[in-house]
Design an enzyme around this catalytic site. Structure first.
Site, mmCIF file in Angstrom:
data_model
loop_
_atom_site.group_PDB
_atom_site.id
_atom_site.type_symbol
_atom_site.label_atom_id
_atom_site.label_comp_id
_atom_site.label_asym_id
_atom_site.label_seq_id
_atom_site.Cartn_x
_atom_site.Cartn_y
_atom_site.Cartn_z
ATOM 1 C CE LYS A 68 -24.657 3.706 -21.564
ATOM 2 N NZ LYS A 68 -24.837 2.590 -21.510
ATOM 3 C CB SER A 77 -23.672 1.903 -17.695
ATOM 4 O OG SER A 77 -23.204 1.977 -19.136
ATOM 5 C CB SER A 129 -21.608 -1.061 -20.419
ATOM 6 O OG SER A 129 -20.903 -0.890 -19.489
#
Length: 497
Positions: free
Chosen positions: A80, A155, A179
């Site tokens: 990420k 996210s 997330s």
């Protein structure tokens, strides 16, 4: 030879160790899968081909020399883009950091690399992790591999989509209010939020410091267990003051089964407004399967859970306002030029460098921390946090784990939830775990009969009982099957030589 996406992380590592194929072959197959599939999926922001091939070459050289190989040797990994990796950009999917190049590597990333993973690249996210759909990225949205017109969740949407598309076997995400678990549910993969403090956050760009946690995505529970070993086995990280010692083998009791265990269900959550019937039915089937395997399913109450979203949207923005104050356009990051003074430069840099949702949350945080407001809302949110934490503690006096939905519905279409309040409700079933700090895992339950899209259940355990959590997840995986690669993606690229 088989497609790279037909192999789990455990199988890839075993194949490399056995000499069935080389780590370089795996790296090239993964990079090929990204090249063939990611134009449609949009999971990646940056591909680090050179770094992946160099790491693979080192593993192949070690094997040729007869040296022992690490447990995840040759496993492709996506990271990420709020996690630093030296030599790559760490943008947090924001114009504010569009050109920022990491000068060091986050502990969680380094531990995965030390375990033998190949860094395929950095993946998309909602800007600074503010969102539940990965539509808030400053660069491009990510599409759900099961239906390109739908979101992958957020996210950590890029992390979930990259695994679901078969581009990588493992990925890292961060979870501040759901997330990891919500995009795992939308994309039909396994996603784990460990107990707060179990995994180091050093080198991860902070959103909410008392809420953030790093965790892995994989297509099998075993793969997630192997990743958890890599993230925690080296012990406490002295660079993270919240990091805790967590010396367990997450693979040791995977197949112990659930006979004699007590699993809680919360009636109020199963009857909540907005819960899709196909999700409710899937979770009910999961409870029945656990019962069939010998567990006792009992009802428990979490009476203050209604306050979780309200508490989160006080604590989260307040901490975000504090953490993002460092991005002032002066020391690094997006910088406006031709300004009259530093104050104007900072104001304009922040106004133009941050996206709409990032500005919304910082403004909310500034208001909540202002004089006269702080006492009214922030203190109340912290009191609610204490009550929610106590609710979970009382529930775990009665049961060993709790089963609930991971998300109220399946993946929605791009642009379908334009109202921020409706978007925030996407995390209805996940936020309370970040408030309380417990570990949770999203486990795929196949496809919903109404939508034909992935549905999942969430399992919750007491703090630092994450190993037991994986045992329950494995029991569901045995019943429902491991997560497949999204069919459309499985037809494109990723051949081993």
């Amino acid at each position: 030879m088989a497609w790279i996406d037909s192999l789990s992380a455990a199988q890839i590592a075993a194949g490399v160790v056995a000499g069935e194929f080389g780590a370089t072959e795996v790296a090239r197959a993964s990079l090929d899968a990204v090249e063939c599939r990611d134009a449609e999926v949009g999971a990646f922001l940056q591909v680090s081909a050179d770094a992946a091939l160099e790491a693979a070459a080192r593993i192949d050289a070690s094997r040729a020399a007869g040296d022992p190989l690490p447990p995840l040797a040759g496993v492709p990994l996506a990271i990420k883009d709020n996690m630093n990796l030296a030599g790559t950009r760490t943008t947090c999917a924001s114009q504010m950091l569009a050109s920022y190049e990491s000068v060091y590597t986050a502990t969680c990333v380094q531990r995965m690399l030390d375990a033998g993973c190949l860094p395929i690249g950095k993946v998309n996210m909602d800007e600074f992790a503010f969102g539940s759909s990965t539509e808030n990225s400053a660069f491009h949205p990510t599409n759900n591999p099961w239906d390109l017109e739908r979101v992958p969740g957020g996210s950590s949407g890029g992390s979930a989509a990259a695994v679901a598309a078969g581009e990588v076997a493992l990925s890292l995400g961060s979870d501040t209010g759901g997330s990891i678990r919500q995009p795992a549910s939308f994309c039909g993969v396994v996603g784990m939020k460990p107990t707060y403090g179990a995994v180091s956050r050093y080198g991860v760009v902070a959103f909410g410091s008392s809420l953030d946690q790093v965790g892995p995505f994989g297509r099998t529970v075993e793969d997630v267990a192997l990743a958890m070993n890599a993230l925690t086995a080296p012990g406490r990280d002295p660079l993270d003051g919240t990091s805790q010692e967590f010396a367990v083998d997450f693979c040791e009791h995977l197949d112990d089964g659930v006979t004699g265990r007590r699993v809680g269900v919360v009636p109020a959550l199963m009857e909540a407004e907005g819960l899709a019937p196909e999700v409710r039915r899937a979770v009910e089937r999961a409870a029945a399967q656990l019962e069939q395997q010998g567990a006792q399913v009992v009802e428990v109450e979490l009476p203050h859970l209604d306050a979780a979203i309200a508490a989160y949207y006080v604590i989260g923005p307040a901490e975000a306002f504090s953490n993002l104050a460092r991005f002032d356009g002066i020391r690094y990051g997006y910088q406006e030029e031709d300004c009259a003074n530093l104050a104007q430069q900072s104001a304009l840099s922040r106004a133009h460098g941050f996206g709409r949702e990032a500005k919304r949350r910082q403004m909310l945080g500034a208001y909540l921390l202002s004089s006269g407001v702080y006492d009214k809302y922030y203190y109340a949110a912290q009191k609610a946090r204490t009550m929610i934490t106590r609710d979970y503690a009382r529930a775990f006096e009665q049961v060993d784990a709790i089963l609930m939905p991971a998300a109220p519905r399946t993946a929605f279409k791009h642009g379908e939830l334009s109202d921020p309040t409706q978007m925030y409700l996407s995390d209805l079933y996940t936020i309370s775990l970040n408030i309380a700090g417990n570990g949770g895992i999203s486990v795929p339950l196949g496809l919903g009969e109404d939508s034909g899209l992935p549905v999942s259940a969430q399992l919750v355990a007491p703090a630092f009982h994450d190993r037991e959590l994986l045992t329950y997840a494995r029991a569901l995986e045995v019943a429902f099957g491991a997560a497949p690669v999204a069919p459309a993606c499985a037809q494109k690229g990723g051949e081993l030589a």
